[in-house]
Design a protein around this motif. Sequence first.
Motif, PDB file in Angstrom:
ATOM      1  N   CYS A  91       0.820  -1.218   0.000  1.00 19.36           N
ATOM      2  CA  CYS A  91       0.000   0.000   0.000  1.00 19.36           C
ATOM      3  C   CYS A  91       0.850   1.262   0.000  1.00 19.36           C
ATOM      4  O   CYS A  91       0.438   2.293  -0.515  1.00 19.36           O
ATOM      5  CB  CYS A  91      -0.968  -0.014   1.189  1.00 19.36           C
ATOM      6  SG  CYS A  91      -0.207   0.426   2.772  1.00 19.36           S
ATOM      7  N   CYS A  94       0.999   2.258   5.065  1.00 22.61           N
ATOM      8  CA  CYS A  94       0.814   1.706   6.414  1.00 22.61           C
ATOM      9  C   CYS A  94       2.139   1.769   7.194  1.00 22.61           C
ATOM     10  O   CYS A  94       3.185   2.126   6.640  1.00 22.61           O
ATOM     11  CB  CYS A  94       0.300   0.270   6.346  1.00 22.61           C
ATOM     12  SG  CYS A  94       1.540  -0.925   5.806  1.00 22.61           S
ATOM     13  N   CYS A  97       4.952  -0.366   5.646  1.00 26.44           N
ATOM     14  CA  CYS A  97       5.462   0.222   4.406  1.00 26.44           C
ATOM     15  C   CYS A  97       6.344   1.438   4.706  1.00 26.44           C
ATOM     16  O   CYS A  97       7.429   1.592   4.134  1.00 26.44           O
ATOM     17  CB  CYS A  97       4.312   0.631   3.478  1.00 26.44           C
ATOM     18  SG  CYS A  97       3.530  -0.764   2.646  1.00 26.44           S
ATOM     19  N   CYS A 105       3.219  -5.647   4.952  1.00 19.76           N
ATOM     20  CA  CYS A 105       2.025  -4.827   4.704  1.00 19.76           C
ATOM     21  C   CYS A 105       0.785  -5.723   4.695  1.00 19.76           C
ATOM     22  O   CYS A 105       0.800  -6.800   4.099  1.00 19.76           O
ATOM     23  CB  CYS A 105       2.170  -4.123   3.346  1.00 19.76           C
ATOM     24  SG  CYS A 105       0.711  -3.203   2.824  1.00 19.76           S
TER      25      CYS A 105
HETATM   26 ZN    ZN Z   1       1.431  -1.084   3.500  1.00 23.30          ZN
END
Ligand code: ZN
Length: 342
Positions: A91, A94, A97, A105
């Motif tokens: 993504c 998050c 990440c 993730c």
């Molecule tokens: Zn992520």
Amino acid sequence: MKAVVLKAYGGPENLALETLPDPVPGPGEVLLRVRACALNHLDLWIRAGLPVAKPPFVLGCDVAGEVAALGPGVVDVKIGQRFAVHPGRACGTCGACRDGRESDCPTYGIIGAYRGLTGGYAELLVVPSEHLLAMPDAMSFVDAAAVPLVFLTAWHMLDTLARLEAGETLLVVGAGAGVATAAISIAKARGARVIATSTSRDKLARAKALGADEGILHPPEELARSVRKLTNGAMADAVFEHVGGTIFGEALKCLRRSGRLVTCGATAGPDATIDLRYVFDRQLRIFGAKMGSLAEMRRVWALVAEGRLKPVVDRTFPLADAARAHEYLGARGQFGKVVLAP
Ligand SMILES: [Zn+2]
């Protein structure tokens, strides 16, 4: 386009060459004409029923090709340029990440595998332009396709997790697997000593040609006893594990005090029996690994592109023979990567 479609979970006969609509690149994406796609054991597990992707589905995590079309907003890529592809998707926002741990993730995906992301057993594939890895002129598509998944995983395991250093001894089990050949290449490039194991004399010879310092024919040779002898009792500083089954527990016994074991697979089976006394008495560290980040991919790709790390290709099959390639990889006779080259 032509693509090999997994029609249903089961045997290799469920892979069928079909005609699908040509994919169209969206904003920030490019359309690649796939020139080579390497197989992974993950493909075999999904085909057999691992429910991370549902048939009908196009497998294939490891792709190299040339740019056939550009999506809106892509300005730094030209038609005809040659690239391999970073296989992970995350993504980007998050905690994992932002921390550079994309494979943690919650939405992590792999092209041709997780989350239904279509893969490279096809003539065409759409990929985000930021995931392109530029190929040097001298690199073949087949060699490039042999790189991403195994070198990313092996780099994450040896550099990020085990922090392997020059002069240390690394035990690499199951030396014929693609990920193991990547591990041998990375470990030698950083000045470690490599002890390789295999059930095959021929594979040990090829591991040594790749740079392994010693080989253990296992079985019949006993792992811990052989490592003790080869290290004059010091044992291994780290173990590179991807086989699972009974090997896992035996490999743990090859470590010195505070030694590190990194594992990324279980091709011989997911159940392992370990003697916990080794774990606490020797204060061992066990790291699980799945893929790695885009930043790690770029780092290890740069070393491959400079020729400092070397992909190993066992053999190629035409795209239409994907089922035969699955049978071949399933028989585990290979040394290095098995690649579809349409
Ligand atoms: Zn992520």
